[in-house]
Design a protein around this motif. Sequence first.
Motif, PDB file in Angstrom:
ATOM      1  N   ALA A 189       2.441  14.357 -16.505  1.00  0.00           N
ATOM      2  CA  ALA A 189       1.053  14.707 -15.563  1.00  0.00           C
ATOM      3  C   ALA A 189       0.796  13.513 -14.582  1.00  0.00           C
ATOM      4  O   ALA A 189       1.346  12.426 -14.620  1.00  0.00           O
ATOM      5  N   TYR A 190       0.286  14.175 -13.538  1.00  0.00           N
ATOM      6  CA  TYR A 190      -0.110  13.301 -12.453  1.00  0.00           C
ATOM      7  C   TYR A 190      -0.664  11.857 -12.794  1.00  0.00           C
ATOM      8  O   TYR A 190      -0.212  10.689 -12.266  1.00  0.00           O
ATOM      9  N   ASN A 191      -1.631  11.795 -13.695  1.00  0.00           N
ATOM     10  CA  ASN A 191      -2.514  10.509 -14.042  1.00  0.00           C
ATOM     11  C   ASN A 191      -1.647   9.643 -14.608  1.00  0.00           C
ATOM     12  O   ASN A 191      -1.707   8.201 -14.244  1.00  0.00           O
ATOM     13  N   VAL A 216      -4.835   3.983  -1.306  1.00  0.00           N
ATOM     14  CA  VAL A 216      -5.694   4.781  -0.405  1.00  0.00           C
ATOM     15  C   VAL A 216      -5.357   6.155  -0.520  1.00  0.00           C
ATOM     16  O   VAL A 216      -4.244   6.662  -0.721  1.00  0.00           O
ATOM     17  N   ARG A 217      -6.438   7.043  -0.799  1.00  0.00           N
ATOM     18  CA  ARG A 217      -6.315   8.393  -1.114  1.00  0.00           C
ATOM     19  C   ARG A 217      -7.598   9.220  -0.867  1.00  0.00           C
ATOM     20  O   ARG A 217      -8.661   8.472  -0.677  1.00  0.00           O
ATOM     21  N   GLY A 218      -7.399  10.495  -0.938  1.00  0.00           N
ATOM     22  CA  GLY A 218      -8.663  11.408  -0.536  1.00  0.00           C
ATOM     23  C   GLY A 218      -9.594  10.969  -1.776  1.00  0.00           C
ATOM     24  O   GLY A 218      -9.390  10.660  -2.953  1.00  0.00           O
ATOM     25  N   GLY A 276       0.948  -1.263  -0.176  1.00  0.00           N
ATOM     26  CA  GLY A 276       0.309   0.076  -0.126  1.00  0.00           C
ATOM     27  C   GLY A 276       0.708   1.182   0.155  1.00  0.00           C
ATOM     28  O   GLY A 276       2.140   1.125   0.064  1.00  0.00           O
ATOM     29  N   ARG A 277       0.235   2.217  -0.263  1.00  0.00           N
ATOM     30  CA  ARG A 277       1.106   3.473  -0.402  1.00  0.00           C
ATOM     31  C   ARG A 277       0.467   4.795   0.238  1.00  0.00           C
ATOM     32  O   ARG A 277      -0.782   4.931   0.320  1.00  0.00           O
ATOM     33  N   PHE A 278       1.302   5.805   0.515  1.00  0.00           N
ATOM     34  CA  PHE A 278       0.800   7.171   0.579  1.00  0.00           C
ATOM     35  C   PHE A 278       1.512   7.931  -0.033  1.00  0.00           C
ATOM     36  O   PHE A 278       2.788   7.952  -0.166  1.00  0.00           O
ATOM     37  N   ALA A 279       1.035   9.061  -0.825  1.00  0.00           N
ATOM     38  CA  ALA A 279       1.614   9.616  -1.753  1.00  0.00           C
ATOM     39  C   ALA A 279       1.295  11.129  -2.040  1.00  0.00           C
ATOM     40  O   ALA A 279       0.602  11.683  -2.696  1.00  0.00           O
ATOM     41  N   PRO A 280       1.839  11.630  -0.825  1.00  0.00           N
ATOM     42  CA  PRO A 280       1.559  13.089  -0.870  1.00  0.00           C
ATOM     43  C   PRO A 280       2.266  14.066  -1.803  1.00  0.00           C
ATOM     44  O   PRO A 280       3.472  13.745  -2.301  1.00  0.00           O
ATOM     45  N   SER A 281       1.911  15.257  -2.072  1.00  0.00           N
ATOM     46  CA  SER A 281       2.584  16.156  -2.808  1.00  0.00           C
ATOM     47  C   SER A 281       3.192  16.834  -1.915  1.00  0.00           C
ATOM     48  O   SER A 281       2.571  17.597  -1.049  1.00  0.00           O
ATOM     49  N   PRO A 282       4.586  17.171  -1.934  1.00  0.00           N
ATOM     50  CA  PRO A 282       5.270  18.128  -0.830  1.00  0.00           C
ATOM     51  C   PRO A 282       5.374  19.469  -1.012  1.00  0.00           C
ATOM     52  O   PRO A 282       6.222  20.236  -1.409  1.00  0.00           O
ATOM     53  N   ALA A 306       1.837   9.553 -14.361  1.00  0.00           N
ATOM     54  CA  ALA A 306       3.163   9.001 -13.364  1.00  0.00           C
ATOM     55  C   ALA A 306       2.613   8.187 -12.317  1.00  0.00           C
ATOM     56  O   ALA A 306       3.101   7.225 -12.019  1.00  0.00           O
ATOM     57  N   VAL A 307       1.288   8.396 -11.905  1.00  0.00           N
ATOM     58  CA  VAL A 307       0.805   7.678 -10.698  1.00  0.00           C
ATOM     59  C   VAL A 307       0.600   6.206 -11.140  1.00  0.00           C
ATOM     60  O   VAL A 307       0.986   5.240 -10.273  1.00  0.00           O
ATOM     61  N   VAL A 308       0.269   6.097 -12.215  1.00  0.00           N
ATOM     62  CA  VAL A 308       0.041   4.683 -12.701  1.00  0.00           C
ATOM     63  C   VAL A 308       1.245   4.035 -13.221  1.00  0.00           C
ATOM     64  O   VAL A 308       1.321   2.762 -12.733  1.00  0.00           O
ATOM     65  N   ASP A 348     -11.452  13.114  -3.246  1.00  0.00           N
ATOM     66  CA  ASP A 348     -11.293  13.969  -4.394  1.00  0.00           C
ATOM     67  C   ASP A 348     -10.708  13.371  -5.803  1.00  0.00           C
ATOM     68  O   ASP A 348     -11.018  13.945  -6.720  1.00  0.00           O
ATOM     69  N   LEU A 349      -9.945  12.316  -5.578  1.00  0.00           N
ATOM     70  CA  LEU A 349      -9.419  11.651  -6.746  1.00  0.00           C
ATOM     71  C   LEU A 349     -10.249  10.656  -7.218  1.00  0.00           C
ATOM     72  O   LEU A 349      -9.786  10.047  -8.188  1.00  0.00           O
ATOM     73  N   LEU A 350     -11.226  10.308  -6.727  1.00  0.00           N
ATOM     74  CA  LEU A 350     -11.988   9.280  -7.294  1.00  0.00           C
ATOM     75  C   LEU A 350     -12.393   9.562  -8.698  1.00  0.00           C
ATOM     76  O   LEU A 350     -12.573   8.496  -9.617  1.00  0.00           O
ATOM     77  N   MET A 379       6.814  10.664  -2.870  1.00  0.00           N
ATOM     78  CA  MET A 379       6.570  12.063  -2.920  1.00  0.00           C
ATOM     79  C   MET A 379       6.387  12.458  -4.326  1.00  0.00           C
ATOM     80  O   MET A 379       7.089  12.367  -5.310  1.00  0.00           O
ATOM     81  N   GLU A 380       4.979  13.052  -4.454  1.00  0.00           N
ATOM     82  CA  GLU A 380       4.521  13.409  -6.001  1.00  0.00           C
ATOM     83  C   GLU A 380       4.913  15.039  -6.053  1.00  0.00           C
ATOM     84  O   GLU A 380       4.258  15.759  -6.099  1.00  0.00           O
ATOM     85  N   ASP A 381       6.215  14.957  -6.569  1.00  0.00           N
ATOM     86  CA  ASP A 381       6.731  16.344  -6.590  1.00  0.00           C
ATOM     87  C   ASP A 381       7.066  16.592  -8.170  1.00  0.00           C
ATOM     88  O   ASP A 381       8.131  17.088  -8.568  1.00  0.00           O
TER      89      ASP A 381
HETATM   90  N1  GLU Z   1      -0.268  13.365  -4.779  1.00  0.00           N
HETATM   91  C1  GLU Z   1      -1.661  13.375  -4.567  1.00  0.00           C
HETATM   92  C2  GLU Z   1      -2.246  14.422  -3.696  1.00  0.00           C
HETATM   93  O1  GLU Z   1      -1.367  14.673  -2.743  1.00  0.00           O
HETATM   94  C3  GLU Z   1      -2.083  12.001  -4.263  1.00  0.00           C
HETATM   95  C4  GLU Z   1      -2.024  10.941  -5.480  1.00  0.00           C
HETATM   96  C5  GLU Z   1      -2.495   9.627  -5.129  1.00  0.00           C
HETATM   97  O2  GLU Z   1      -2.620   9.276  -3.884  1.00  0.00           O
HETATM   98  O3  GLU Z   1      -2.929   8.916  -6.076  1.00  0.00           O
HETATM   99  O4  GLU Z   1      -3.521  14.549  -3.475  1.00  0.00           O
END
Ligand code: GLU
Length: 306
Positions: free
Chosen positions: A183-185, A201-203, A3-9, A187-189, A205-207, A39-41
Amino acid sequence: MAGRFAPSPTGELHLGNLRTALVAWLAARSTGRDYLVRMEDLDRVTSAAEHEQRQLDDLAALGLDWDGPVLRQSDRFDLYRVEIDRLVDGGFVYHCYCSRREIRAEIEAAASAPHVHLPDGAYPGTCRDLTRADRAEREAAGRRPAIRLRTDGQVVAVEDRVVGRYEGAVDDVVLARADGVPAYNLAVVIDDAAQGVSQVVRGDDLLTSTPRQILLQRLLDLPTPEYLHVPLVHGDEGRRLAKRDGAVTIGELQEEGWAVADVVSVLARSLGLATPGERVTADRLVDRFDPTTMLRDPTRLSDLQR
Ligand code: GLU
């Protein structure tokens, strides 16, 4: 499997981000998965090393330990480029020369026309069918193209373990910006697959972006992980939580006399994992965690008080 947590710093984590980080950690640990931090930088303007360090310190303080080194998207641009080239070669994308302003004008002009059902603000397809000559003309005028996914508005379903089934039409989303930044979409994949992430697992808002990501996984022959979208915490005004809402970071709460254990405890209570007044640590919550019974009522900042 992880699993992961992927914040933007791009700033300090607030209670909403920390709540998502806690759920991600519990979901991973309760299923025997590794917990990775990425880190989604991608955006080098808004990201900063000091924010990254602060975010990692806060996760560690909450007892959310992670496995292996922290991955940085800014180190991986070459890899994303390889996948973008594969999509170009496969004919899955097209070059788009539109400015934001032109896209807005086009959307407004098309607003009254009947249209396939697409997300709000979806790109109207202006550059979909440019000829070689059209492209050369734009390039000669000094325009650089963004790269967009070529879709037919296909509907993709997500079986989310928190939200249930969600269906969304995929738009011609940007995969690389005109300045070359991936772009985010995209890189994340690529990263989730490369890191063996089987649980995202994420917020929530990304559904709405998840159908795009699942379609990209299919085009790139990558597996689809399971998804858990966690409701965001809202400020007392009803908008999503932000710094202006008051003391919302660990540092700010500590200045108001909170201990880190208080932060974990209020987050746990808001998830239905602890009783009011009960003091818990993240470790103690692993056995209690169940995504299907987790409280997912809308959470307000006022629900997160000691
Ligand atoms: N980096 C994104 C954010 O901070 C989350 C991306 C993800 O979890 O897929 O909102």
